[in-house]
Motif scaffolding. Structure first.
Motif: not given
Length: 289
Positions: A198-199, A210-211, A240-242, A251-254
Motif C-alpha cells: 500500500v501507499a 517506496l511502499y 504510515k507516513e514517509y 527518506i523521511v518517515y515517522k
C-alpha cells in the motif's frame, strides 16, 4: 592465557568505540548536509514546516480561517501548500499561500476528498474521492486541474485510503486498490506493479517505488523487478507516513509505536539514520528543496 584474553577484549572495545565514533561523525555530517523544508500536519488546527538543517519550525495556525483537521499536505510551489481540511462531513481541497497568508478552497468538488498528490508540473492534483456521507470506505481516483478547476474520474478501480503518487515524468499515477495491490495508471491503462502493498511513493528519479507491507517498508526497483526492505513495519500500521528527499538520497518517515516519536531521515541506499524532532500524530509528509 587470561592476560591475552584481557588484551583482546581491550582491543575489541577500542575497535567498537572507533566504529561508533565514525558512525556518529558520519551521521552528524549527513545531518549538516540535509537541506530543504518538510511540511506535515499535526492535530486539529496546525500545519508545520520544518526547516533543514536548522530544524526550526514554522507553525501555521489555520483556526482563524475556520479550517480544521488539515491532512496530507503537499508542496504546490515554493510558497503554496495544498492539503485537505474537514468540514460538513467531507474533505475539501485547500491551498495555503505562505506569502499572502491566505487560503483558497475548492468546495465545488462535491466529493469527500482526501489523500492528495501534486503533479510534477504543479498544475494538477491527484486525489481520492468518495460520495459525501457514504458509509462505505470506498474511494476512487480523481484528478483536478488547477487552471480550469475541473475534476475528472480517472479510474473505476475501487481504491484503498492511501495516498496516490505521480511518476516524475507525470505520465503515470501509482495507487492502491482496496485489496492492497499497487497499480499504475497511464493513458487510461491500469497496470499491476506490486501484488501486496500500500501507499506507493515514486522516487524522484522514477526508477523506484517506496511502499509498505505487513512487516516492512520496501524499496521496489522497477528496472530490475527487485525489492529490498528498508524500514521495519509491524502490521502495516507502525510506519504510515514517509516521503522522499527531492534528490532521492534520503527518506523521511515517522513510526507510530509512540505517539510522540521523532521524524527520522534514512539514507538510501546508505544505512545512515538521523533522528529529527519529535511530533505527535503526523498526517502526511512532503519534502522540497
Amino acid at each position: 592465557m587470561t592476560k591475552y584474553v584481557k588484551y583482546i577484549l581491550i582491543i575489541l572495545l577500542i575497535c567498537i568505540l572507533i566504529i561508533l565514533w565514525c558512525q556518529s561523525m558520519q551521521d552528524k555530517n549527513v545531518q549538516t548536509n540535509l537541506k530543504g523544508k518538510i511540511v506535515f500536519s499535526v492535530g486539529r488546527d496546525d500545519l508545520y514546516v520544518l526547516d533543514l538543517p536548522s530544524q526550526e519550525v514554522n507553525k501555521i495556525n489555520l483556526k482563524k480561517f475556520h479550517i480544521y483537521f488539515p491532512s496530507y499536505p503537499c508542496w504546490l510551489s515554493d510558497d503554496k501548500i495544498v492539503f485537505t481540511n474537514y468540514r460538513d462531513n467531507r474533505g475539501i481541497i485547500t491551498i495555503y499561500d505562505l506569502e499572502r497568508k491566505g487560503v483558497i478552497e475548492y468546495p465545488e468538488i462535491n466529493l469527500d476528498c482526501s489523500f492528495i498528490s501534486v503533479s510534477p508540473s504543479g498544475k494538477e492534483i491527484a486525489f481520492l474521492g468518495r460520495t459525501v456521507g457514504s458509509e462505505k470506505q470506498i474511494y476512487k481516483l480523481y484528478t483536478l486541474s488547477l487552471d480550469s478547476k475541473k475534476f475528472n474520474l480517472v479510474s473505476d478501480v475501487p481504491v484503498g485510503p492511501y495516498k496516490p503518487s505521480w511518476s516524475p515524468d507525470a505520465r503515470k499515477v501509482a495507487f492502491t486498490s482496496v485489496d492492497n495491490k499497487i497499480y499504475s495508471l497511464s493513458d487510461d491503462k491500469t497496470e499491476l506493479i506490486i501484488s501486496n502493498g500500500v501507499a506507493p511513493a515514486w522516487s524522484p528519479k522514477g526508477n523506484k517505488i517506496l511502499y509498505r507491507s505487513t512487516y516492512f517498508v520496501y524499496l521496489y526497483d522497477l528496472d530490475n523487478n527487485l525489492k529490498n526492505s528498508v524500514i521495519t513495519n509491524f502490521g502495516f500500521n507502525d510506519v504510515k507516513e514517509y516521503a522522499w528527499s527531492p534528490d532521492a538520497k534520503y527518506i523521511v518517515y515517522k513510526k507510530f509505536t509512540e505517539s510522540h516519536s521523532p521524524l527520522v531521515v534514512k539514507g538510501v541506499p546508505e544505512n545512515t539514520k538521523i533522528t529529527l524532532r519529535k511530533f505527535g500524530n503526523v498526517k502526511g509528509l512532503c519534502w522540497k528543496y
